[in-house]
Design a protein around this motif. Structure first.
Motif, PDB file in Angstrom:
ATOM      1  N   ILE A   3     -21.358  -8.516  -7.171  1.00 54.08           N
ATOM      2  CA  ILE A   3     -20.533  -7.491  -7.212  1.00 54.08           C
ATOM      3  C   ILE A   3     -19.112  -7.810  -6.594  1.00 54.08           C
ATOM      4  O   ILE A   3     -19.119  -8.779  -5.910  1.00 54.08           O
ATOM      5  CB  ILE A   3     -20.817  -6.061  -6.278  1.00 54.08           C
ATOM      6  N   ILE A   4     -18.124  -7.003  -7.118  1.00 52.17           N
ATOM      7  CA  ILE A   4     -16.855  -7.359  -6.413  1.00 52.17           C
ATOM      8  C   ILE A   4     -16.590  -6.192  -5.371  1.00 52.17           C
ATOM      9  O   ILE A   4     -16.903  -5.088  -5.601  1.00 52.17           O
ATOM     10  CB  ILE A   4     -15.757  -7.014  -7.795  1.00 52.17           C
ATOM     11  N   ARG A   5     -16.123  -6.733  -4.086  1.00 49.98           N
ATOM     12  CA  ARG A   5     -16.123  -5.929  -3.247  1.00 49.98           C
ATOM     13  C   ARG A   5     -14.759  -6.045  -2.390  1.00 49.98           C
ATOM     14  O   ARG A   5     -14.329  -7.021  -2.369  1.00 49.98           O
ATOM     15  CB  ARG A   5     -17.168  -6.233  -2.067  1.00 49.98           C
ATOM     16  N   LEU A   6     -14.271  -4.880  -2.103  1.00 47.85           N
ATOM     17  CA  LEU A   6     -12.963  -4.872  -1.363  1.00 47.85           C
ATOM     18  C   LEU A   6     -13.017  -5.504   0.056  1.00 47.85           C
ATOM     19  O   LEU A   6     -13.947  -5.437   0.744  1.00 47.85           O
ATOM     20  CB  LEU A   6     -12.419  -3.422  -1.290  1.00 47.85           C
ATOM     21  N   ARG A   7     -12.081  -6.454   0.707  1.00 44.90           N
ATOM     22  CA  ARG A   7     -12.190  -6.815   1.798  1.00 44.90           C
ATOM     23  C   ARG A   7     -11.303  -5.980   2.629  1.00 44.90           C
ATOM     24  O   ARG A   7     -10.165  -5.795   2.517  1.00 44.90           O
ATOM     25  CB  ARG A   7     -11.365  -8.269   1.862  1.00 44.90           C
ATOM     26  N   ALA A   8     -12.087  -5.128   3.173  1.00 41.05           N
ATOM     27  CA  ALA A   8     -11.410  -3.684   3.813  1.00 41.05           C
ATOM     28  C   ALA A   8     -10.296  -3.900   4.790  1.00 41.05           C
ATOM     29  O   ALA A   8      -9.403  -3.382   4.971  1.00 41.05           O
ATOM     30  CB  ALA A   8     -12.390  -2.927   4.396  1.00 41.05           C
ATOM     31  N   VAL A   9     -10.711  -5.201   5.645  1.00 39.69           N
ATOM     32  CA  VAL A   9      -9.740  -5.289   6.796  1.00 39.69           C
ATOM     33  C   VAL A   9      -8.308  -5.848   6.168  1.00 39.69           C
ATOM     34  O   VAL A   9      -7.396  -5.113   6.649  1.00 39.69           O
ATOM     35  CB  VAL A   9     -10.079  -6.331   7.834  1.00 39.69           C
ATOM     36  N   GLN A  10      -8.295  -6.833   5.338  1.00 37.69           N
ATOM     37  CA  GLN A  10      -7.143  -7.223   4.590  1.00 37.69           C
ATOM     38  C   GLN A  10      -6.422  -6.239   3.986  1.00 37.69           C
ATOM     39  O   GLN A  10      -5.113  -5.871   4.082  1.00 37.69           O
ATOM     40  CB  GLN A  10      -7.648  -8.403   3.663  1.00 37.69           C
ATOM     41  N   TYR A  11      -7.287  -5.166   2.996  1.00 37.41           N
ATOM     42  CA  TYR A  11      -6.497  -4.156   2.453  1.00 37.41           C
ATOM     43  C   TYR A  11      -6.144  -3.150   3.180  1.00 37.41           C
ATOM     44  O   TYR A  11      -4.717  -2.838   2.945  1.00 37.41           O
ATOM     45  CB  TYR A  11      -7.880  -3.399   1.545  1.00 37.41           C
ATOM     46  N   LEU A  12      -6.721  -2.909   4.240  1.00 35.61           N
ATOM     47  CA  LEU A  12      -5.905  -1.793   5.233  1.00 35.61           C
ATOM     48  C   LEU A  12      -4.663  -2.426   5.858  1.00 35.61           C
ATOM     49  O   LEU A  12      -3.780  -1.656   6.000  1.00 35.61           O
ATOM     50  CB  LEU A  12      -6.943  -1.529   6.231  1.00 35.61           C
ATOM     51  N   GLU A  13      -4.601  -3.668   6.168  1.00 34.34           N
ATOM     52  CA  GLU A  13      -3.223  -4.323   6.762  1.00 34.34           C
ATOM     53  C   GLU A  13      -2.304  -4.339   5.900  1.00 34.34           C
ATOM     54  O   GLU A  13      -1.237  -3.778   5.995  1.00 34.34           O
ATOM     55  CB  GLU A  13      -3.673  -5.696   7.299  1.00 34.34           C
ATOM     56  N   LEU A  14      -2.541  -4.544   4.362  1.00 33.22           N
ATOM     57  CA  LEU A  14      -1.780  -4.502   3.452  1.00 33.22           C
ATOM     58  C   LEU A  14      -1.307  -3.099   3.059  1.00 33.22           C
ATOM     59  O   LEU A  14       0.233  -2.886   2.920  1.00 33.22           O
ATOM     60  CB  LEU A  14      -2.238  -5.093   2.454  1.00 33.22           C
ATOM     61  N   ALA A  15      -2.085  -2.180   2.927  1.00 28.83           N
ATOM     62  CA  ALA A  15      -1.747  -0.925   2.773  1.00 28.83           C
ATOM     63  C   ALA A  15      -1.019  -0.156   3.896  1.00 28.83           C
ATOM     64  O   ALA A  15      -0.038   0.505   3.511  1.00 28.83           O
ATOM     65  CB  ALA A  15      -3.091   0.024   2.462  1.00 28.83           C
ATOM     66  N   THR A  16      -1.177  -0.560   5.123  1.00 32.64           N
ATOM     67  CA  THR A  16      -0.501   0.037   6.343  1.00 32.64           C
ATOM     68  C   THR A  16       0.834  -0.499   6.192  1.00 32.64           C
ATOM     69  O   THR A  16       1.779   0.073   6.653  1.00 32.64           O
ATOM     70  CB  THR A  16      -1.532  -0.358   7.686  1.00 32.64           C
ATOM     71  N   ALA A  17       0.790  -1.940   5.928  1.00 35.70           N
ATOM     72  CA  ALA A  17       2.272  -2.411   5.800  1.00 35.70           C
ATOM     73  C   ALA A  17       3.122  -1.718   4.971  1.00 35.70           C
ATOM     74  O   ALA A  17       4.467  -1.920   4.819  1.00 35.70           O
ATOM     75  CB  ALA A  17       2.304  -4.056   5.620  1.00 35.70           C
ATOM     76  N   HIS A  18       2.676  -1.232   3.732  1.00 35.45           N
ATOM     77  CA  HIS A  18       3.397  -0.407   2.791  1.00 35.45           C
ATOM     78  C   HIS A  18       3.449   1.135   3.124  1.00 35.45           C
ATOM     79  O   HIS A  18       3.936   1.839   2.307  1.00 35.45           O
ATOM     80  CB  HIS A  18       2.620  -0.789   1.568  1.00 35.45           C
ATOM     81  N   GLY A  19       3.045   1.443   4.427  1.00 36.35           N
ATOM     82  CA  GLY A  19       3.170   2.956   4.479  1.00 36.35           C
ATOM     83  C   GLY A  19       1.963   3.791   4.071  1.00 36.35           C
ATOM     84  O   GLY A  19       2.289   4.989   4.158  1.00 36.35           O
ATOM     85  N   ILE A  54      -5.027  -2.183  -7.735  1.00 36.20           N
ATOM     86  CA  ILE A  54      -4.602  -2.408  -6.310  1.00 36.20           C
ATOM     87  C   ILE A  54      -3.908  -3.813  -6.350  1.00 36.20           C
ATOM     88  O   ILE A  54      -2.932  -3.740  -5.514  1.00 36.20           O
ATOM     89  CB  ILE A  54      -5.902  -2.541  -5.419  1.00 36.20           C
ATOM     90  N   CYS A  55      -4.056  -4.662  -7.303  1.00 38.15           N
ATOM     91  CA  CYS A  55      -3.401  -6.085  -6.928  1.00 38.15           C
ATOM     92  C   CYS A  55      -2.080  -5.856  -7.595  1.00 38.15           C
ATOM     93  O   CYS A  55      -1.107  -6.437  -6.914  1.00 38.15           O
ATOM     94  CB  CYS A  55      -4.360  -7.074  -8.023  1.00 38.15           C
ATOM     95  N   ASN A  56      -2.008  -4.856  -8.639  1.00 39.03           N
ATOM     96  CA  ASN A  56      -0.554  -4.768  -9.186  1.00 39.03           C
ATOM     97  C   ASN A  56       0.168  -3.750  -8.425  1.00 39.03           C
ATOM     98  O   ASN A  56       1.322  -4.074  -8.121  1.00 39.03           O
ATOM     99  CB  ASN A  56      -0.703  -3.858 -10.504  1.00 39.03           C
ATOM    100  N   THR A  57      -0.250  -3.088  -7.356  1.00 40.46           N
ATOM    101  CA  THR A  57       0.286  -2.176  -6.792  1.00 40.46           C
ATOM    102  C   THR A  57       0.851  -2.845  -5.436  1.00 40.46           C
ATOM    103  O   THR A  57       2.047  -2.547  -5.271  1.00 40.46           O
ATOM    104  CB  THR A  57      -0.570  -0.897  -6.337  1.00 40.46           C
ATOM    105  N   TYR A  58       0.198  -3.695  -5.013  1.00 39.81           N
ATOM    106  CA  TYR A  58       0.509  -4.644  -3.687  1.00 39.81           C
ATOM    107  C   TYR A  58       1.163  -5.881  -3.974  1.00 39.81           C
ATOM    108  O   TYR A  58       1.523  -6.471  -3.129  1.00 39.81           O
ATOM    109  CB  TYR A  58      -0.452  -4.274  -2.842  1.00 39.81           C
ATOM    110  N   GLY A  59       1.041  -6.260  -5.326  1.00 39.29           N
ATOM    111  CA  GLY A  59       1.562  -7.511  -5.671  1.00 39.29           C
ATOM    112  C   GLY A  59       0.875  -8.906  -5.180  1.00 39.29           C
ATOM    113  O   GLY A  59       1.371  -9.849  -4.562  1.00 39.29           O
ATOM    114  N   VAL A  60      -0.510  -8.467  -5.117  1.00 38.78           N
ATOM    115  CA  VAL A  60      -1.318  -9.470  -4.307  1.00 38.78           C
ATOM    116  C   VAL A  60      -2.359 -10.312  -5.559  1.00 38.78           C
ATOM    117  O   VAL A  60      -2.505  -9.569  -6.662  1.00 38.78           O
ATOM    118  CB  VAL A  60      -2.122  -9.128  -3.094  1.00 38.78           C
TER     119      VAL A  60
END
Length: 84
Positions: A3-19, A54-60
């Protein structure tokens, strides 16, 4: 099976950095439902649409916030024990 699974820690750091601190803010930013963000952050499988959003939103890139993991397989014997 994988399955494809979100790396939660990395995602939360990224999302938090974007407010984007809350489920609601993260869902609105990515154009996804709150339940989808909740499922992903809690280890559920990601759809191709969720990955792209998610990749498009955060440019990752995919590997920045997602991983391919082995899916848990429930055997018929285990399923029958759980039902008993």
């Amino acid at each position: 099976m994988s399955i494809i699974r979100l790396r939660a820690v990395q995602y939360l750091e990224l999302a938090t950095a974007h407010g984007h601190l809350t489920y609601e803010q993260q869902a609105a930013a990515a154009g996804l439902g709150i339940a989808t963000i909740h499922r992903l952050r809690n280890g559920g499988p990601a759809s191709a649409t969720a990955v792209a959003s998610i990749c498009n939103t955060y440019g990752v890139e995919f590997a920045d916030v997602f991983e391919i993991a082995a899916a848990a397989v429930v055997t018929p014997a285990a399923k029958n024990k759980a039902a008993a």
